[in-house]
Design an enzyme around this catalytic site. Structure first.
Site, PDB file in Angstrom:
ATOM      1  N   SER A 175     119.879   5.363  58.658  1.00  6.86           N
ATOM      2  CA  SER A 175     120.261   6.157  57.496  1.00  6.86           C
ATOM      3  C   SER A 175     120.710   5.221  56.390  1.00  6.86           C
ATOM      4  CB  SER A 175     121.391   7.106  57.867  1.00  6.86           C
ATOM      5  OG  SER A 175     122.591   6.358  57.986  1.00  6.86           O
ATOM      6  N   LYS A 176     121.096   5.827  55.276  1.00 11.00           N
ATOM      7  CA  LYS A 176     121.519   5.031  54.112  1.00 11.00           C
ATOM      8  C   LYS A 176     122.623   4.040  54.436  1.00 11.00           C
ATOM      9  CE  LYS A 176     120.188   7.764  50.154  1.00 11.00           C
ATOM     10  NZ  LYS A 176     120.424   9.193  49.959  1.00 11.00           N
ATOM     11  N   ARG A 177     123.424   4.395  55.444  1.00 10.43           N
ATOM     12  CA  ARG A 177     124.510   3.480  55.813  1.00 10.43           C
ATOM     13  C   ARG A 177     123.975   2.103  56.190  1.00 10.43           C
ATOM     14  NH1 ARG A 177     126.859   4.106  60.299  1.00 10.43           N
ATOM     15  NH2 ARG A 177     125.350   5.570  61.156  1.00 10.43           N
ATOM     16  N   HIS A 178     122.725   2.071  56.647  1.00  9.48           N
ATOM     17  CA  HIS A 178     122.142   0.796  57.078  1.00  9.48           C
ATOM     18  C   HIS A 178     121.502   0.030  55.928  1.00  9.48           C
ATOM     19  CE1 HIS A 178     122.090   3.208  60.879  1.00  9.48           C
ATOM     20  NE2 HIS A 178     122.690   2.109  61.278  1.00  9.48           N
ATOM     21  N   GLY A 179     121.620   0.568  54.722  1.00  9.43           N
ATOM     22  CA  GLY A 179     121.003  -0.119  53.580  1.00  9.43           C
ATOM     23  C   GLY A 179     119.778   0.641  53.120  1.00  9.43           C
TER      24      GLY A 179
END
Ligand code: GLU
Length: 469
Positions: free
Chosen positions: A242-246
């Site tokens: 997800s976006k948390r991973h970049g």
């Protein structure tokens, strides 16, 4: 004939996971000489946006995915109505007049009791008169699918194997919203059936929808397709990517300077293992090899380092010079580099292919080929320590005597200078590096000097020399 489809909802940019789904559906169709359909699932009016649809089409095109047929669900609303009527007539669906507040109350109660929420079925058995009255009162309603009690739906997933789900886990679900728009689970069935889709290939997050869809297939008398649910893609910490991973959208990778060929190849490896174990494969090669039986059941882990490595391999070894040029050009242009001289740009690109893994990086690495950089004051003392004044004078004096067309030529030239002055090779190299690039590390100076016109070399050295004196 094999018919597959990719059915994105235009509620955001094309995510890597969805791109992987598109690729697998595309590959399966192409492998079998079948048909690949692109269908925009924009029944959710609130969340769907035209600009997302456009960007999805653009990104798919960029990845090299082409489709044989194109549909937009919002243009098919009339067609779905007929099937809703049929479901109502046959008693497979009913009108539900429960208000948002009533449903919210039910949801909260379930939460308090810590049981999974399912609709109570309050409107399930309204009499015809009750329905008529409520309609006349102008009460808004949804249409719900009547889920048969106690059934277990079983299907053979082409990736996951046999899956059995008890329908009691979900209550009667909405198939038409109160604004009259049909929902995903209904239209996906009608469309897949009418479009002759033989294989539904999609992310495993849709497994829970499949039994609902199978019940609708049955109720409408359609033959169901085969299903293949692809393993989820995880980030490096093993949670769902997800976006948390970049960066997770295809667009991000495009902007970062990845080649679509490399991203395509890399995404194929997220869940699919080529029989030979060989990893660098072109689209055409993968089309020949691709089979759902080689799709893994277990999650795939996205590794950006590996993608970078693969992009580097494509830049160095796979794509043609012309392709490299056309991809690099917009990046060089947007950095403001002068690129009018195509031969020069091509020469630079050919010589420096191993110096970067993405085109964004390329822009930085290649700066000294295009821009006369300022040498900062604090570097001047370092140059003095290296004895640069004497070195540059010697270089300027002898530059025209030498042919500097290859990095080897430059190496011999530098050796000559170093011997003539009796200084260490490093002093010559490092001084040249600082004067020609303004930096203490970066691209090989032998490569730089073999491409940079002598006039440029002279100009840069003279300018630094003037500051040293
Ligand atoms: N519109 C759905 C999605 O974007 C498609 C699911 C499917 O392939 O059935 O997830």
């Amino acid at each position: 004939m094999v018919v597959t489809r990719f059915a994105p909802s235009p509620t955001g940019y094309l995510h890597l996971g969805n791109a992987r789904t598109a690729i697998f559906s595309y590959l399966f169709a192409r492998h079998h000489g079948g048909k690949f359909i692109l269908r925009i699932e924009d029944t959710d009016r609130e969340r769907s946006r035209k600009e997302f649809e456009e960007s999805i089409l653009e990104d798919l095109g960029w990845l090299g995915i082409d489709w044989d047929e194109f549909y937009r669900q919002s243009e098919r609303f009339e067609l779905y109505k007929k099937y809703v009527d049929k479901l109502l007539e046959t008693g497979h669906a009913y009108l539900c007049f429960c208000t948002e507040e009533e449903l919210e109350r039910e949801r909260r109660e379930a939460e308090l009791r810590r049981v999974p929420y399912r609709y109570s079925g309050r409107c399930r058995n309204l009499t015809e008169e009750e329905v008529k009255k409520l309609k006349e009162e102008g009460r808004p309603y949804t249409v719900r699918f009547r889920v048969p009690d106690g059934r277990t739906v079983v299907f053979e997933d082409l990736v996951k194997g046999k899956i059995a789900i008890n329908v009691d886990d979900f209550g009667d679900f909405v198939i038409v919203r109160s604004d009259g728009t049909p929902t995903y689970n209904l239209v996906v069935v009608i469309d897949d059936a009418l479009m002759g889709v033989t294989h539904v290939i999609r992310g495993e997050d849709h497994i829970s929808n499949t039994p609902k869809q199978l019940l609708i297939y049955e109720a409408l008398g359609f033959d169901p397709p085969k299903f293949a649910h692809l393993p989820v893609i995880l980030g490096p910490d093993r949670s769902k990517l997800s976006k948390r991973h970049g960066a997770v959208s295809v667009r991000n990778y495009r902007e970062e300077g990845f080649l679509p060929e490399a991203l395509f190849n890399y995404l194929c490896l997220l869940g699919w293992t080529p029989p030979s174990g060989e990893e660098i494969l072109t689209k055409e090669e993968i089309v020949k090899l691709f089979d759902l039986k080689d799709v893994n059941r277990s999650p795939a882990v996205f590794n950006v380092e590996k993608l970078r490595w693969m992009n580097g391999v494509y830049i160095r070894e796979v794509v043609s010079t012309e392709r490299l040029y056309e991809t690099a050009l917009p990046f060089l242009k947007s950095a403001g580099y002068p690129v009018e001289d195509k031969d020069y740009v091509i020469k630079v690109l050919e010589r420096t292919k191993d110096a970067y893994e993405t085109f964004k990086e390329m822009v930085e690495r290649l700066r000294p080929f295009f821009v006369d950089v300022e040498v900062q004051k604090e570097k001047l003392s370092l140059l003095k320590e290296l004895g640069a004044e004497e070195i540059f004078e010697e270089v300027l004096k002898r530059l025209d005597e030498f042919e500097l067309s290859t990095p080897e030529d430059v190496k011999s030239f530098v050796k000559e200078i170093q011997k003539a002055l009796g200084v260490k090779p490093r002093s010559v190299w490092h001084s040249l590096r600082i004067a020609l690039t303004g930096e203490e590390e970066g691209i090989g100076i032998d490569v730089l000097m073999s491409v940079l016109p002598k006039e440029k070399i002279k100009g840069r050295l003279e300018r630094v020399l003037a500051c040293l004196r």
